[in-house]
Structures are given as C-alpha cells and as structure tokens.
Write a protein that holds these residues in place. Structure first.
Motif, PDB file in Angstrom:
ATOM      1  N   VAL A   1       0.869  -1.175   0.000  1.00 10.23           N
ATOM      2  CA  VAL A   1       0.000   0.000   0.000  1.00 10.23           C
ATOM      3  C   VAL A   1       0.906   1.224   0.000  1.00 10.23           C
ATOM      4  N   GLN A   2       0.760   2.051  -1.031  1.00 11.11           N
ATOM      5  CA  GLN A   2       1.624   3.212  -1.184  1.00 11.11           C
ATOM      6  C   GLN A   2       0.795   4.485  -1.344  1.00 11.11           C
ATOM      7  N   GLY A   3       1.428   5.599  -1.069  1.00 13.14           N
ATOM      8  CA  GLY A   3       0.756   6.879  -1.245  1.00 13.14           C
ATOM      9  C   GLY A   3       1.572   7.992  -0.640  1.00 13.14           C
ATOM     10  N   TRP A   4       0.905   9.094  -0.356  1.00 15.84           N
ATOM     11  CA  TRP A   4       1.589  10.222   0.281  1.00 15.84           C
ATOM     12  C   TRP A   4       0.624  10.934   1.220  1.00 15.84           C
ATOM     13  N   ALA A   5       1.188  11.649   2.179  1.00 14.79           N
ATOM     14  CA  ALA A   5       0.366  12.373   3.145  1.00 14.79           C
ATOM     15  C   ALA A   5       1.187  13.489   3.763  1.00 14.79           C
ATOM     16  N   LYS A   6       0.507  14.580   4.089  1.00 19.83           N
ATOM     17  CA  LYS A   6       1.175  15.695   4.772  1.00 19.83           C
ATOM     18  C   LYS A   6       0.125  16.536   5.490  1.00 19.83           C
TER      19      LYS A   6
ATOM     20  N   ALA B   1       6.555  15.893   9.534  1.00 19.48           N
ATOM     21  CA  ALA B   1       6.186  14.683   8.801  1.00 19.48           C
ATOM     22  C   ALA B   1       5.000  14.006   9.480  1.00 19.48           C
ATOM     23  N   ALA B   2       4.068  13.516   8.678  1.00 16.68           N
ATOM     24  CA  ALA B   2       2.860  12.888   9.210  1.00 16.68           C
ATOM     25  C   ALA B   2       3.062  11.389   9.380  1.00 16.68           C
ATOM     26  N   ASN B   3       2.602  10.863  10.495  1.00 20.87           N
ATOM     27  CA  ASN B   3       2.544   9.417  10.675  1.00 20.87           C
ATOM     28  C   ASN B   3       1.221   8.915  10.107  1.00 20.87           C
ATOM     29  N   VAL B   4       1.265   7.821   9.359  1.00 16.99           N
ATOM     30  CA  VAL B   4       0.061   7.273   8.750  1.00 16.99           C
ATOM     31  C   VAL B   4      -0.153   5.846   9.240  1.00 16.99           C
ATOM     32  N   THR B   5      -1.417   5.476   9.369  1.00 15.30           N
ATOM     33  CA  THR B   5      -1.796   4.165   9.910  1.00 15.30           C
ATOM     34  C   THR B   5      -2.507   3.343   8.854  1.00 15.30           C
ATOM     35  N   LEU B   6      -2.116   2.092   8.731  1.00 15.23           N
ATOM     36  CA  LEU B   6      -2.750   1.131   7.828  1.00 15.23           C
ATOM     37  C   LEU B   6      -3.768   0.331   8.608  1.00 15.23           C
ATOM     38  N   LEU B   7      -4.993   0.249   8.077  1.00 17.44           N
ATOM     39  CA  LEU B   7      -6.052  -0.543   8.697  1.00 17.44           C
ATOM     40  C   LEU B   7      -6.558  -1.578   7.698  1.00 17.44           C
ATOM     41  N   ILE B   8      -6.709  -2.803   8.149  1.00 22.45           N
ATOM     42  CA  ILE B   8      -7.300  -3.871   7.345  1.00 22.45           C
ATOM     43  C   ILE B   8      -8.585  -4.292   8.032  1.00 22.45           C
ATOM     44  N   ASP B   9      -9.701  -4.144   7.315  1.00 25.49           N
ATOM     45  CA  ASP B   9     -11.016  -4.426   7.903  1.00 25.49           C
ATOM     46  C   ASP B   9     -11.186  -3.699   9.241  1.00 25.49           C
ATOM     47  N   ASP B  10     -10.722  -2.424   9.255  1.00 21.69           N
ATOM     48  CA  ASP B  10     -10.869  -1.512  10.393  1.00 21.69           C
ATOM     49  C   ASP B  10     -10.027  -1.888  11.602  1.00 21.69           C
ATOM     50  N   THR B  11      -9.082  -2.813  11.433  1.00 24.67           N
ATOM     51  CA  THR B  11      -8.131  -3.143  12.490  1.00 24.67           C
ATOM     52  C   THR B  11      -6.778  -2.533  12.149  1.00 24.67           C
ATOM     53  N   GLU B  12      -6.221  -1.768  13.091  1.00 23.84           N
ATOM     54  CA  GLU B  12      -4.923  -1.140  12.849  1.00 23.84           C
ATOM     55  C   GLU B  12      -3.845  -2.215  12.744  1.00 23.84           C
ATOM     56  N   ILE B  13      -3.102  -2.176  11.628  1.00 22.22           N
ATOM     57  CA  ILE B  13      -2.088  -3.184  11.360  1.00 22.22           C
ATOM     58  C   ILE B  13      -0.674  -2.635  11.548  1.00 22.22           C
ATOM     59  N   ALA B  14      -0.454  -1.429  11.062  1.00 23.88           N
ATOM     60  CA  ALA B  14       0.897  -0.871  11.125  1.00 23.88           C
ATOM     61  C   ALA B  14       0.832   0.645  11.003  1.00 23.88           C
TER      62      ALA B  14
ATOM     63  N   THR C   1       5.112   3.784   2.243  1.00 26.96           N
ATOM     64  CA  THR C   1       4.876   2.438   1.709  1.00 26.96           C
ATOM     65  C   THR C   1       4.653   1.476   2.860  1.00 26.96           C
ATOM     66  N   PHE C   2       3.584   0.685   2.753  1.00 25.77           N
ATOM     67  CA  PHE C   2       3.353  -0.412   3.687  1.00 25.77           C
ATOM     68  C   PHE C   2       3.562  -1.712   2.927  1.00 25.77           C
ATOM     69  N   GLY C   3       4.455  -2.550   3.434  1.00 28.48           N
ATOM     70  CA  GLY C   3       4.688  -3.852   2.830  1.00 28.48           C
ATOM     71  C   GLY C   3       4.413  -4.976   3.803  1.00 28.48           C
ATOM     72  N   HIS C   4       3.393  -4.812   4.635  1.00 25.88           N
ATOM     73  CA  HIS C   4       3.080  -5.781   5.686  1.00 25.88           C
ATOM     74  C   HIS C   4       2.747  -7.150   5.092  1.00 25.88           C
TER      75      HIS C   4
ATOM     76  N   VAL D   1      -6.189   3.822   4.870  1.00 29.70           N
ATOM     77  CA  VAL D   1      -5.042   4.559   5.390  1.00 29.70           C
ATOM     78  C   VAL D   1      -5.533   5.921   5.856  1.00 29.70           C
ATOM     79  N   ARG D   2      -5.081   6.332   7.037  1.00 31.80           N
ATOM     80  CA  ARG D   2      -5.396   7.667   7.544  1.00 31.80           C
ATOM     81  C   ARG D   2      -4.201   8.187   8.333  1.00 31.80           C
ATOM     82  N   VAL D   3      -4.121   9.491   8.444  1.00 34.11           N
ATOM     83  CA  VAL D   3      -3.083  10.091   9.271  1.00 34.11           C
ATOM     84  C   VAL D   3      -3.359   9.718  10.722  1.00 34.11           C
ATOM     85  N   GLU D   4      -2.325   9.346  11.444  1.00 33.03           N
ATOM     86  CA  GLU D   4      -2.475   8.893  12.824  1.00 33.03           C
ATOM     87  C   GLU D   4      -3.222   9.941  13.659  1.00 33.03           C
ATOM     88  N   GLY D   5      -4.243   9.486  14.370  1.00 30.80           N
ATOM     89  CA  GLY D   5      -5.027  10.381  15.200  1.00 30.80           C
ATOM     90  C   GLY D   5      -6.136  11.094  14.473  1.00 30.80           C
TER      91      GLY D   5
END
Length: 345
Positions: free
Chosen positions: A253-258, A265-278, A302-305, A319-323
């Motif tokens: 999962v790739q992209g950009w955020a600011k 720099a923004a921290n971004v969170t990956l969610l799979i089926d609404d569960t935070e993964i990384a 980039t998320f390579g989980h 994917v959303r910005v943390e918080g």
C-alpha cells in the motif's frame, strides 16, 4: 435571601427505568452507551470515563475515543457482528463503553434524498437495535445548544450553518423518541453546565456508572475535561491533512500524506477491515511530489506488511493520518478478485 436548592439547574438529570418492566433493566455486564449529535461533547464524556477506568473499544484512542470496528458494524447494519464484538468486550472487560454519535437526519429533505432515506432503518430504529444488542446498557445523553453544534461543524467540516441546526434538531428528536419508547436508565448532561462544574460532572458519572475509582483516576478525569480541547478540535478538522492512496496492487500500500499547516512529517496508519495493522512515517522522497510542491517531495509512504499478500477479495484496506478521523483520498479500497489474481501471477 437564600436561593432554594431545588430551583438550581445544575445541568444533570437521571431518569431510572420502570423496574416492573424486565425489558428495560440492565444486565450484569451491560456497558455504558453514550449518545448525542456530533460535536455535543460525547468525546468529553467518553474521555472522562476512560480516565475513570472504562475501556473505550479496540483502537479507540484519545481525543475522539471512537471504536471504529463497532461503529462500522452498526453502519452496515451487521447486528451479528455487533453482538459478537459486545460479547467479546463483556468477557474481557468489567467496565466498557461505546460512544455513538447520532447522525443528523433532517425531517425536511429533497424528495430524491428522502426516498433513499426511507429505504434505510430510521435513527430511532437503529438506536433501539443498538440498545438491545448491547444488553440494555445505561445511557448517557449529551446536550448542547444546536447553534453551537452547527457552528462547530461549520468551522470543522465547512458545513452549512442552517442545515446543521436542522440536523442537530433531527438528531435530538430521534434521541427523544428512543428514550420515550425504551425508558432506559439514562443520565442527561448539559455539556455547557458540566464544563462549569467539572467536579460535579465527575461525581455524577461515578455515581451513575457505579465506578470503583481512586483519587488519582478522578484527578485524571478532571484534568482531561477542558473548555477548549485543542487536540480534539484539531484532530476533527476535516481539511487539516492532504494525501492520496495509490490503487492497491495486492502486495503493498503506497501513497503520500502531509499536514496542510505544518511541515512536520505525518505518521500514517494502515487498517485492514478496520483493524490497525501498522504505522509508518510519510517522509520518503518522490520526485513527482516535489514538483507538485508537497514537502519538497518528502512525504511518500509504503506499507509492505506480510498480511497484505494474504488478503482475500472483499477485504477493506484503509489509510489515515495517525489520530485523524478521516481517511486519505482514495481510501478505503476493497480488494477485488482481479487484484488478487494479478498479485498471484
């Protein structure tokens, strides 16, 4: 002249259920359900109870305390999933809560939209179903003047002020009908008056919920309650971040955020089926982002989980910005059969 105590409006009211009606009584492991329109201080009450010792749900964090997993199940009308989550929480936590912001559903809407709404369960029906699915919990309702609610939405999400007033009134009417028909054990709170007497608010919450607390927890709850909660206001402002999620390729999962108003720099969170993964930091360089003027190009992620390669069609990737409470653009994405086949080839 001394003012009669019974004439003082402290901003709190408790209505207990009819004990002769077994359908209105709470069960041993019933949670606390906090309801109110968005921006009516539901997060303030949830946060105060969190500091008093209540569990607020998987992935529910300060300052919003929103249980995304349970919320999404309700929005999908998946009551089997709601029951499953509630049973899981009951077995793991002695005291837990769920905060549900009642969507604004105005009674006066254009004909085409009205037809769409008529095909969905009403907010009253949804509240009643949620109430029974959670085991007839104690109810806390937050009240705030409708102009204040609408004006906060105007500032945070650029909504129309008059439509916002209409929506807040509709939400409160749904809550009124729900309380009238179900007769639950309910504590009604004026958020404006509660802010003027935080100690009284904490005491009412403690008494109503039957919380076994400590002086340290009570002080933490008092410290949390703020007249102007800046962290909450910033985190719920819908246009504070920019970003985009590239189409999911089956492996990464790739992209950009600011941030719009900060060079941090923004921290971004990956969610799979609404569960935070990384979680990762969006600070990698991309030449196209530099050309577009986004943080000198240093805002890619980039998320390579490993779990990404195992996703089956129908899974949701977000994917959303943390918080933050809002997803980045082009999120969520549903894994398709074509994506899965392309990744396997």
């Amino acid at each position: 002249m001394n003012q009669p105590v019974n004439l003082i409006n402290e901003g709190f009211y408790r209505s207990e259920p009819d004990k002769k009606n077994p359908l209105s009584t709470t069960t041993q492991h019933s949670p606390v359900l906090i309801i109110g329109p968005a921006r009516s201080a539901t997060s303030m009450i949830a946060g105060a109870l969190h500091h008093l010792g209540y569990y607020t749900g998987d992935g529910a964090v300060e300052p919003v305390f929103e249980d995304v997993r349970l919320r999404e199940a309700i929005k999908k009308y998946d009551w089997n999933e709601v029951n499953s989550i509630a049973n899981s929480y009951n077995s793991q936590h002695e005291q837990w809560l769920f905060k549900w912001t009642v969507p604004a559903r105005p009674t006066s809407v254009p004909g085409r939209i009205k037809q769409l709404l008529l095909r969905q369960p009403t907010e009253v029906a949804k509240l009643r179903k949620l109430y029974h699915s959670l085991g007839n919990p104690k109810i806390i309702v937050t009240y705030k003047d409708v102009f204040s609610i609408s004006n906060r939405n105007r500032i945070s999400i650029s909504s129309d002020i008059l439509d916002g007033i209409r929506g807040a009134l509709a939400a409160y009417e749904a809550i009124r009908v729900f309380l009238k028909t179900e007769n639950p054990d309910v504590l009604m709170i004026s958020s404006e008056k509660a802010l003027k007497n935080k100690a009284s608010l904490v005491q009412h919450l403690t008494d109503f919920c039957g919380v076994s607390t400590t002086e340290k927890k009570q002080q933490a709850a008092l410290d949390f309650i703020e007249p102007v909660p800046w962290r909450y206001l910033v985190s719920t402002k819908s246009d504070r971040c920019l970003g985009y999620v590239e189409p999911f390729n089956g492996h990464t999962v790739q992209g950009w955020a600011k941030f719009k108003d900060s060079d941090e720099a923004a921290n971004v969170t990956l969610l799979i089926d609404d569960t935070e993964i990384a979680t990762t930091t969006a600070n990698s360089f991309r030449a196209d982002l530099k050309e577009a003027g986004h943080r000198d190009g240093n805002c890619a992620f980039t998320f390579g989980h490993a779990d990404l390669g195992k996703l089956q069609p129908g899974a949701t990737v977000r994917v959303r910005v943390e918080g933050d409470t809002q997803d980045l653009s082009n999120s969520p994405q549903i894994v398709s059969q074509a994506t899965r086949l392309a990744a396997a080839s």
